[in-house]
Design an enzyme around this catalytic site. Structure first.
Site, PDB file in Angstrom:
ATOM      1  N   HIS A  21       1.066  -1.536  -0.055  1.00  0.00           N
ATOM      2  CA  HIS A  21       0.268  -0.356   0.034  1.00  0.00           C
ATOM      3  C   HIS A  21       0.894   0.771   0.192  1.00  0.00           C
ATOM      4  O   HIS A  21       0.590   2.399  -0.337  1.00  0.00           O
ATOM      5  CB  HIS A  21      -1.024  -0.215   1.444  1.00  0.00           C
ATOM      6  N   ASP A 132      -6.458   4.965   2.419  1.00  0.00           N
ATOM      7  CA  ASP A 132      -6.513   3.875   1.711  1.00  0.00           C
ATOM      8  C   ASP A 132      -7.714   3.423   2.178  1.00  0.00           C
ATOM      9  O   ASP A 132      -8.367   3.618   3.013  1.00  0.00           O
ATOM     10  CB  ASP A 132      -5.412   3.427   2.823  1.00  0.00           C
TER      11      ASP A 132
END
Ligand code: UDP
Length: 484
Positions: A21, A132
């Site tokens: 990520h 995210d």
């Protein structure tokens, strides 16, 4: 939207703390900085240490561009987590038996940062917050201060569409067994999968409930940023925009925002090989003759499975670079290597124990194929490098990405994984050998290679001035700047 519009667009980037990520979100922060925005990454102390070096290198090369980090506290022990457990990497190296539960606990604990996020948003008044998907609570935090929240899932349009249709139509509930194949309804392309491969969270579990919040936060957010390019998956980009998310911008492949060697080599952890030695080794091999094997930043394979890979590689007779992650669970006692393996394969093979400079390797002309677990970053990095792939999905949404590579794009050869790796079913040496040969040798391999190369060219064109991703970055910035 009651928000002051500053002269320079200021975007906050808030990645989930794990390499898969952080790497694309850092690429994204650099991309937007290079397009005139001020980028600020929000993260915890240990993750900040990982990000600081590449940010400093970027700033040194681009002194006029604005990029920085804001560090949030994350008191692991107070949150009931082991010391230092503020990054997915820690969880992966933690005892295998604990890692599943610990991972969920870690995800749920991230809400601790909500208050810090809100005071930062309130004082800085950014133009947008890109957070995210694992932080569903960030939508509300941004909204409180009139700031648009963008979601970053880190996967393909295709996988997002598969997940949507699985959720809506629940075809896995209508089949006799978990291994019975079914078609994903309403999805273009007649995509066939099994329940064992699909990625559907059970809503009765805590993680299932969390994923429901994730979906709701997506619906309520300003839109979604996708690490893909339109020409790669037009039917799915259109489907996603028509049925799933209000607004989505395709801005990838993000790995291509790393132009310089130091940037490519500096992604994620410090490599466990000298990059120049690695390139020298590749220089000694002929064009397209080396297969690169890596299964991302988090997969743990058993010694038994690693042994099958070793035999499969040797049997294939092909040159290889094989990345074996060494951590508490695998790869340290070397029992996974057949006796005298490295002696026998010394001319043909290179094993990297730990972290490899992946995009540097993928870009080398000697690489002819990529054996991947189909994590989306790896898949799209392989596509950008113009490579055919051996697909070996292991979990999460990776089986969807496999279908995209093999059935839609037709640049992948499946190794034949039928279920998630944690179930323990081995992929045999024969399967590895066959798939590796198939991707490197023969007429079909040549056709596949030419098509993959074409896709690689399309990927590069998409991020150049006037390309589809280049234009979507501009559209997005205009929209958040209110100047549309
Ligand atoms: N990566 C790398 N070197 C390694 C392993 C991984 O540079 O030895 C990078 C890879 O290039 C990709 C990311 O780590 O950008 C992994 O993301 P992906 O989505 O492929 O898999 P995940 O780790 O999330 O399962």
């Amino acid at each position: 939207m009651n928000r002051e519009v500053s002269e320079r667009v200021h975007i906050l980037f808030f990645p989930f703390m794990a390499h898969g990520h952080m790497i694309p979100i850092l690429d994204m922060a650099k991309l937007f900085a290079s397009r005139g925005a001020k980028s600020t990454l929000l993260t915890t102390p240990i993750s900040a240490k990982i990000l600081e070096k590449p940010i400093e290198a970027f700033k040194a090369q681009n002194p006029d561009l604005e990029i920085g980090i804001k560090i949030f506290e994350f008191p692991c022990v107070e949150l009931g987590l082991p010391e230092g457990c503020e990054n997915g990497d820690f969880i992966n190296s933690y005892q295998k038996s604990d890692s599943g539960d610990l991972f969920f606990k870690f995800i749920f604990s991230t809400k601790y940062m909500k208050h810090q996020l809100e005071s930062f948003v309130e004082t800085t008044k950014p133009s947008a917050l890109v957070a995210d998907m694992f932080f569903p609570w960030a939508t509300e935090s941004a909204e409180k201060f009139g700031v648009p929240r963008l979601v970053f899932h880190g996967t393909s349009f295709f996988a997002l569409c598969c997940s949507y249709n699985m959720r809506i139509h629940k075809p896995h509930k209508k089949v006799a067994t978990r291994s019975t194949p079914f078609e994903i309804p309403c999805l273009p392309g007649n995509i066939v999968i099994t329940a064992d491969q699909a990625n559907v969270a059970d809503e009765a579990t805590p993680m299932g409930k969390y994923m429901k919040e994730v979906r709701e936060s997506e619906t309520n957010s300003f839109g979604v940023l996708v690490n893909s390019f339109y020409e790669l998956e037009p039917a799915y980009a259109d489907f996603y925009r028509s049925f799933v998310a209000k607004r989505a911008w395709h801005i990838g492949p993000l790995s291509l925002s790393n132009r310089e060697f130091v940037e490519k080599a500096g992604r994620g952890k410090k490599a466990n090989i000298d990059e120049q030695d690695c390139l020298k080794w590749l220089d000694s091999k002929t064009l397209g003759s080396v297969v690169y094997l890596s299964f991302g930043s988090g997969t743990n394979l058993t010694n038994e499975q690693l042994l099958e890979i070793a035999y499969g590689l040797e049997g294939s007779g092909q040159n290889f670079i094989w990345v074996v992650r060494t951590n508490g669970n695998q790869g340290e006692d070397e029992e996974w290597l057949p006796e005298r393996f490295e002696e026998r394969t010394t001319k043909k093979g290179l094993i990297i124990r730990g972290w490899a400079p992946q995009v540097v390797i993928l870009d080398h002309k000697a690489i002819g194929g990529f054996v991947t677990h189909c994590g989306w970053n790896s898949a799209v990095e392989g596509i950008a490098a113009g490579l055919p792939m051996v697909t070996w999905p292991m979990g999460a949404e990776q089986f969807y990405n496999e279908k995209l590579l093999t059935k839609v794009l037709k640049i992948g050869v499946s190794v034949g994984a039928t279920e998630k790796v944690k179930k323990g079913k081995l992929i045999s040496r024969e399967q590895v050998e066959k798939a590796v040969r198939e991707v490197i040798v023969g007429e079909e391999a040549e056709e596949r290679r030419l098509w993959a190369k074409k896709l690689g060219e399309m990927a590069k064109a998409a991020v150049e001035e006037g390309g589809s991703s280049y234009n979507d970055v501009k559209k997005f910035m205009d929209e958040i700047n209110g100047s549309k």
